[in-house]
Write a protein that holds these residues in place. Sequence first.
Motif, PDB file in Angstrom:
ATOM      1  N   TYR A 131       0.852  -1.189   0.000  1.00 44.73           N
ATOM      2  CA  TYR A 131       0.000   0.000   0.000  1.00 44.73           C
ATOM      3  C   TYR A 131       0.890   1.241   0.000  1.00 44.73           C
ATOM      4  O   TYR A 131       1.813   1.352   0.816  1.00 44.73           O
ATOM      5  CB  TYR A 131      -0.911   0.028   1.228  1.00 44.73           C
ATOM      6  N   ILE A 132       0.597   2.157  -0.920  1.00 45.94           N
ATOM      7  CA  ILE A 132       1.229   3.467  -0.975  1.00 45.94           C
ATOM      8  C   ILE A 132       0.087   4.480  -1.076  1.00 45.94           C
ATOM      9  O   ILE A 132      -1.078   4.078  -0.994  1.00 45.94           O
ATOM     10  CB  ILE A 132       2.213   3.581  -2.177  1.00 45.94           C
ATOM     11  N   HIS A 133       0.392   5.747  -1.228  1.00 49.10           N
ATOM     12  CA  HIS A 133      -0.692   6.722  -1.408  1.00 49.10           C
ATOM     13  C   HIS A 133      -0.294   7.758  -2.437  1.00 49.10           C
ATOM     14  O   HIS A 133       0.881   8.043  -2.638  1.00 49.10           O
ATOM     15  CB  HIS A 133      -1.078   7.386  -0.079  1.00 49.10           C
ATOM     16  N   ASP A 134      -1.316   8.311  -3.099  1.00 47.41           N
ATOM     17  CA  ASP A 134      -1.088   9.300  -4.144  1.00 47.41           C
ATOM     18  C   ASP A 134      -1.071  10.706  -3.537  1.00 47.41           C
ATOM     19  O   ASP A 134      -1.309  10.870  -2.338  1.00 47.41           O
ATOM     20  CB  ASP A 134      -2.118   9.139  -5.266  1.00 47.41           C
ATOM     21  N   PRO A 135      -0.776  11.733  -4.329  1.00 48.44           N
ATOM     22  CA  PRO A 135      -0.685  13.101  -3.801  1.00 48.44           C
ATOM     23  C   PRO A 135      -1.992  13.645  -3.220  1.00 48.44           C
ATOM     24  O   PRO A 135      -1.982  14.644  -2.512  1.00 48.44           O
ATOM     25  CB  PRO A 135      -0.263  13.929  -5.020  1.00 48.44           C
ATOM     26  N   ASN A 136      -3.122  12.991  -3.495  1.00 52.01           N
ATOM     27  CA  ASN A 136      -4.413  13.445  -2.994  1.00 52.01           C
ATOM     28  C   ASN A 136      -4.852  12.708  -1.736  1.00 52.01           C
ATOM     29  O   ASN A 136      -5.924  12.961  -1.220  1.00 52.01           O
ATOM     30  CB  ASN A 136      -5.473  13.288  -4.088  1.00 52.01           C
ATOM     31  N   GLY A 137      -4.028  11.783  -1.271  1.00 53.14           N
ATOM     32  CA  GLY A 137      -4.367  11.020  -0.075  1.00 53.14           C
ATOM     33  C   GLY A 137      -5.092   9.722  -0.348  1.00 53.14           C
ATOM     34  O   GLY A 137      -5.461   9.007   0.578  1.00 53.14           O
ATOM     35  N   TYR A 138      -5.297   9.372  -1.625  1.00 48.06           N
ATOM     36  CA  TYR A 138      -5.944   8.102  -1.943  1.00 48.06           C
ATOM     37  C   TYR A 138      -4.957   6.961  -1.716  1.00 48.06           C
ATOM     38  O   TYR A 138      -3.823   7.012  -2.188  1.00 48.06           O
ATOM     39  CB  TYR A 138      -6.407   8.056  -3.406  1.00 48.06           C
ATOM     40  N   GLY A 139      -5.396   5.935  -1.019  1.00 52.16           N
ATOM     41  CA  GLY A 139      -4.570   4.751  -0.866  1.00 52.16           C
ATOM     42  C   GLY A 139      -4.526   3.977  -2.169  1.00 52.16           C
ATOM     43  O   GLY A 139      -5.522   3.884  -2.885  1.00 52.16           O
TER      44      GLY A 139
END
Length: 191
Positions: A131-139
């Motif tokens: 699991y990582i996350h994008d610049p908008n906070g979406y997992g």
Amino acid sequence: MDKPVTPRGINHLVLNVRDLDESHRFWTEVVGFKQVGELKPTAQRPNPPKMRFYSGDRGGQTHHHDIALVENSALPAPPADWKMFGMPVAVNHIAITLPDRESWLRQLAYLQARGVTFDRRVEHGMTHSLYIHDPNGYGVELLYDLPKEIWEGDIDAALNWVKVLPTEGAEALDDRTQDLPTFRQTDPATS
């Protein structure tokens, strides 16, 4: 008809993002999708939203789009720290399937070499996941599916099984293929 038709699955996902260029870099340079299109002005739509479309690789084929991004600069800032649960975002996470275990391991090494934070690394009963996350906070869950024979006997038990693994160093790139649990429903008469 007395019930709905069961769908094949999800065709594509569209995400609102604060900065289209920043999110484009994440979904192409980090996750690996390819941009296949972008909304352009037409006579019927002279001022389209800023929107781009991306495809994965479906056995050497490109899909019309697996994910699309729409710029919405009015979105709130993402949370400072990403967590699996309790985040103030509408989407918990987006799961992306890699073609196979070897591709998944190469992707993990690539991300680690680029300094991408591994938020969570787990073995599920049906997938092995990062699991990582994008610049908008979406997992974003990057996974490969385990063989169907492992989880098909008791999907619920496989969904409920988890082994948490390290998220840093060489241990975050380890992946076992031996001694994996196999999920089977037990017959109450023989228990």
